[in-house]
Design a protein around this motif. Structure first.
Motif, PDB file in Angstrom:
ATOM      1  N   ARG A  18       9.363 -17.589  31.516  1.00 57.90           N
ATOM      2  CA  ARG A  18      10.612 -17.518  30.754  1.00 57.90           C
ATOM      3  C   ARG A  18      10.945 -18.886  30.147  1.00 57.90           C
ATOM      4  NH1 ARG A  18      15.242 -14.877  34.057  1.00 57.90           N
ATOM      5  NH2 ARG A  18      13.728 -13.173  33.896  1.00 57.90           N
ATOM      6  N   GLN A  19      10.765 -19.941  30.936  1.00 62.25           N
ATOM      7  CA  GLN A  19      11.025 -21.295  30.436  1.00 62.25           C
ATOM      8  C   GLN A  19      10.092 -21.628  29.275  1.00 62.25           C
ATOM      9  OE1 GLN A  19      10.989 -24.339  33.477  1.00 62.25           O
ATOM     10  NE2 GLN A  19      10.536 -25.970  32.015  1.00 62.25           N
ATOM     11  N   PHE A  20       8.824 -21.263  29.424  1.00 64.65           N
ATOM     12  CA  PHE A  20       7.862 -21.510  28.349  1.00 64.65           C
ATOM     13  C   PHE A  20       8.251 -20.750  27.080  1.00 64.65           C
ATOM     14  CE2 PHE A  20       4.188 -19.506  26.244  1.00 64.65           C
ATOM     15  CZ  PHE A  20       3.705 -20.617  25.557  1.00 64.65           C
ATOM     16  N   LEU A  21       8.623 -19.489  27.225  1.00 61.67           N
ATOM     17  CA  LEU A  21       8.946 -18.665  26.064  1.00 61.67           C
ATOM     18  C   LEU A  21      10.204 -19.139  25.350  1.00 61.67           C
ATOM     19  CD1 LEU A  21       8.225 -15.135  27.567  1.00 61.67           C
ATOM     20  CD2 LEU A  21       6.849 -16.322  25.852  1.00 61.67           C
ATOM     21  N   LEU A  22      11.220 -19.512  26.104  1.00 62.45           N
ATOM     22  CA  LEU A  22      12.516 -19.853  25.522  1.00 62.45           C
ATOM     23  C   LEU A  22      12.628 -21.325  25.136  1.00 62.45           C
ATOM     24  CD1 LEU A  22      14.909 -17.790  27.838  1.00 62.45           C
ATOM     25  CD2 LEU A  22      13.937 -17.160  25.612  1.00 62.45           C
ATOM     26  N   GLU A  23      11.949 -22.196  25.882  1.00 62.29           N
ATOM     27  CA  GLU A  23      12.112 -23.627  25.650  1.00 62.29           C
ATOM     28  C   GLU A  23      10.831 -24.340  25.232  1.00 62.29           C
ATOM     29  OE1 GLU A  23      13.891 -25.344  29.121  1.00 62.29           O
ATOM     30  OE2 GLU A  23      15.246 -23.649  29.407  1.00 62.29           O
ATOM     31  N   GLY A  24       9.695 -23.680  25.411  1.00 61.99           N
ATOM     32  CA  GLY A  24       8.431 -24.321  25.069  1.00 61.99           C
ATOM     33  C   GLY A  24       8.059 -25.451  25.998  1.00 61.99           C
ATOM     34  N   THR A  25       8.537 -25.376  27.245  1.00 62.14           N
ATOM     35  CA  THR A  25       8.256 -26.431  28.221  1.00 62.14           C
ATOM     36  C   THR A  25       7.837 -25.827  29.555  1.00 62.14           C
ATOM     37  OG1 THR A  25      10.537 -26.534  29.075  1.00 62.14           O
ATOM     38  CG2 THR A  25       9.997 -27.930  27.171  1.00 62.14           C
ATOM     39  N   ASN A  77       5.848  -8.482  31.051  1.00 58.69           N
ATOM     40  CA  ASN A  77       7.237  -8.036  31.024  1.00 58.69           C
ATOM     41  C   ASN A  77       8.152  -9.091  30.425  1.00 58.69           C
ATOM     42  OD1 ASN A  77      10.003  -8.092  32.802  1.00 58.69           O
ATOM     43  ND2 ASN A  77       9.436  -6.010  32.201  1.00 58.69           N
ATOM     44  N   GLU A  78       7.946 -10.351  30.800  1.00 55.43           N
ATOM     45  CA  GLU A  78       8.791 -11.430  30.282  1.00 55.43           C
ATOM     46  C   GLU A  78       8.591 -11.623  28.778  1.00 55.43           C
ATOM     47  OE1 GLU A  78      11.263 -13.442  31.450  1.00 55.43           O
ATOM     48  OE2 GLU A  78      11.264 -12.027  33.123  1.00 55.43           O
ATOM     49  N   GLY A 110      11.491 -10.500  23.399  1.00 54.04           N
ATOM     50  CA  GLY A 110      11.288 -10.198  21.992  1.00 54.04           C
ATOM     51  C   GLY A 110       9.894 -10.413  21.455  1.00 54.04           C
ATOM     52  N   GLY A 111       8.943 -10.736  22.323  1.00 57.22           N
ATOM     53  CA  GLY A 111       7.574 -10.928  21.873  1.00 57.22           C
ATOM     54  C   GLY A 111       6.751  -9.665  22.012  1.00 57.22           C
ATOM     55  N   SER A 112       5.554  -9.682  21.444  1.00 58.65           N
ATOM     56  CA  SER A 112       4.620  -8.567  21.605  1.00 58.65           C
ATOM     57  C   SER A 112       3.299  -9.115  22.122  1.00 58.65           C
ATOM     58  CB  SER A 112       4.407  -7.831  20.284  1.00 58.65           C
ATOM     59  OG  SER A 112       3.923  -8.702  19.281  1.00 58.65           O
ATOM     60  N   VAL A 113       2.675  -8.367  23.016  1.00 61.61           N
ATOM     61  CA  VAL A 113       1.424  -8.789  23.645  1.00 61.61           C
ATOM     62  C   VAL A 113       0.250  -8.254  22.830  1.00 61.61           C
ATOM     63  CG1 VAL A 113       0.011  -8.661  25.720  1.00 61.61           C
ATOM     64  CG2 VAL A 113       2.498  -8.879  25.918  1.00 61.61           C
ATOM     65  N   CYS A 114      -0.612  -9.163  22.364  1.00 60.67           N
ATOM     66  CA  CYS A 114      -1.730  -8.800  21.497  1.00 60.67           C
ATOM     67  C   CYS A 114      -2.970  -9.605  21.866  1.00 60.67           C
ATOM     68  CB  CYS A 114      -1.391  -9.089  20.035  1.00 60.67           C
ATOM     69  SG  CYS A 114       0.088  -8.281  19.402  1.00 60.67           S
ATOM     70  N   PRO A 115      -4.159  -9.061  21.592  1.00 55.68           N
ATOM     71  CA  PRO A 115      -5.386  -9.830  21.817  1.00 55.68           C
ATOM     72  C   PRO A 115      -5.417 -11.092  20.961  1.00 55.68           C
ATOM     73  CG  PRO A 115      -5.870  -7.494  21.498  1.00 55.68           C
ATOM     74  CD  PRO A 115      -4.433  -7.690  21.142  1.00 55.68           C
ATOM     75  N   ALA A 116      -6.235 -12.034  21.353  1.00 53.11           N
ATOM     76  CA  ALA A 116      -6.295 -13.329  20.687  1.00 53.11           C
ATOM     77  C   ALA A 116      -6.529 -13.208  19.173  1.00 53.11           C
ATOM     78  CB  ALA A 116      -7.396 -14.175  21.319  1.00 53.11           C
TER      79      ALA A 116
END
Length: 256
Positions: free
Chosen positions: A197-204, A238-239, A244-250
């Motif tokens: 969650r911290q990575f997704l919202l803050e990039g840290t 789930n996070e 608001g993201g979507s999970v996709c292959p590389a």
């Protein structure tokens, strides 16, 4: 935002397996398949390719040093040319299996000690990337951000996707805390959820020293041999989706 969830998979041998690969394959979007040196064998590799194809998961080569007993985590004294040969051999084996199953290998992620050795020497890294590019110039190279591996791949035009390791602790220099040290491997669901969650919202990410470290990544890794890896990967997915993201292959992530 499109984000990849990847895991190192098929890291068993014969009847022995590390985790429930079939269950994990239903959660991740990219599978880094062990290619027979540190783990894996033709039967397991074929099973991983078939599972990945059935679930729409990107297939990646996960080459390692020829050291089953040490699970590819012990550094062995190979020359740059020998490392290139080992990478080519393992990539070629998985590409052949994928071709036989009417699919293809889209990315490559180095395993443990092999990656550490390549990532310490810009000359070696460039030689390895040149060998890979001669086989497939479109192969996506997984790497941690701002590393020798990332720069070597980019220097010859190989596409790259940078990683955030959700189940491994970072130090203040952005390096992974060595396995075996207290807190190096993160296994609790609450800790993984908080880090993602911290990575997704803050990039840290919060380092083991307690500092905030910026992380530039579009793929999140959960190791299959981390206890509870299937559940942890589900938390990561789930996070991403809850924020608001979507999970996709590389390959889809790089398309934007």
């Amino acid at each position: 935002m499109k984000i990849d969830v990847n895991s190192d998979m098929g890291e068993g041998f014969g009847v022995w397996q590390v985790c429930d690969d079939a269950a994990l394959m239903q959660v991740v979007s990219s599978a880094n398949v062990a290619c027979g040196f540190h783990a894996g064998d033709p039967s397991i590799m074929t099973r991983m390719v078939r599972l990945a194809k059935a679930h729409g998961v990107g297939i990646g080569a996960h080459p390692g040093l020829p050291d089953r007993q040490g699970f590819g985590r012990r550094e062995l004294p190979f020359s740059a040319d020998e490392l290139c040969q080992q990478v080519i051999y393992q990539l070629g084996a998985l590409r052949a299996i994928a071709c036989a199953e009417s699919t293809r290998v889209t990315h490559l992620s180095f395993h443990a000690a092999m990656g550490n050795i390549i990532n310490r020497d810009a000359t070696v890294a460039l030689q390895v990337m040149q060998a890979i590019a001669r086989i497939d110039p479109d192969l996506i190279i997984f790497a941690q951000p701002d590393t020798i591996i990332e720069r070597a791949a980019q220097s010859i035009g190989l596409p790259t996707l940078t990683l955030f390791l959700a189940d491994r602790a970072y130090d203040a220099k952005g390096q992974l805390v060595p396995r075996g040290k207290p807190g190096a491997v993160i296994t609790t669901e609450s800790a993984v959820r908080s880090r993602v969650r911290q990575f997704l919202l803050e990039g840290t990410v919060t380092t083991i020293e307690g500092d905030l470290l910026p992380i530039r990544a579009r793929s999140i890794l959960i190791h299959s041999d981390t206890p509870g890896s299937v559940e942890l990967a589900a938390i990561v997915r789930n996070e991403i989706e809850a924020n608001g993201g979507s999970v996709c292959p590389a390959s889809e992530v790089l398309l934007g």
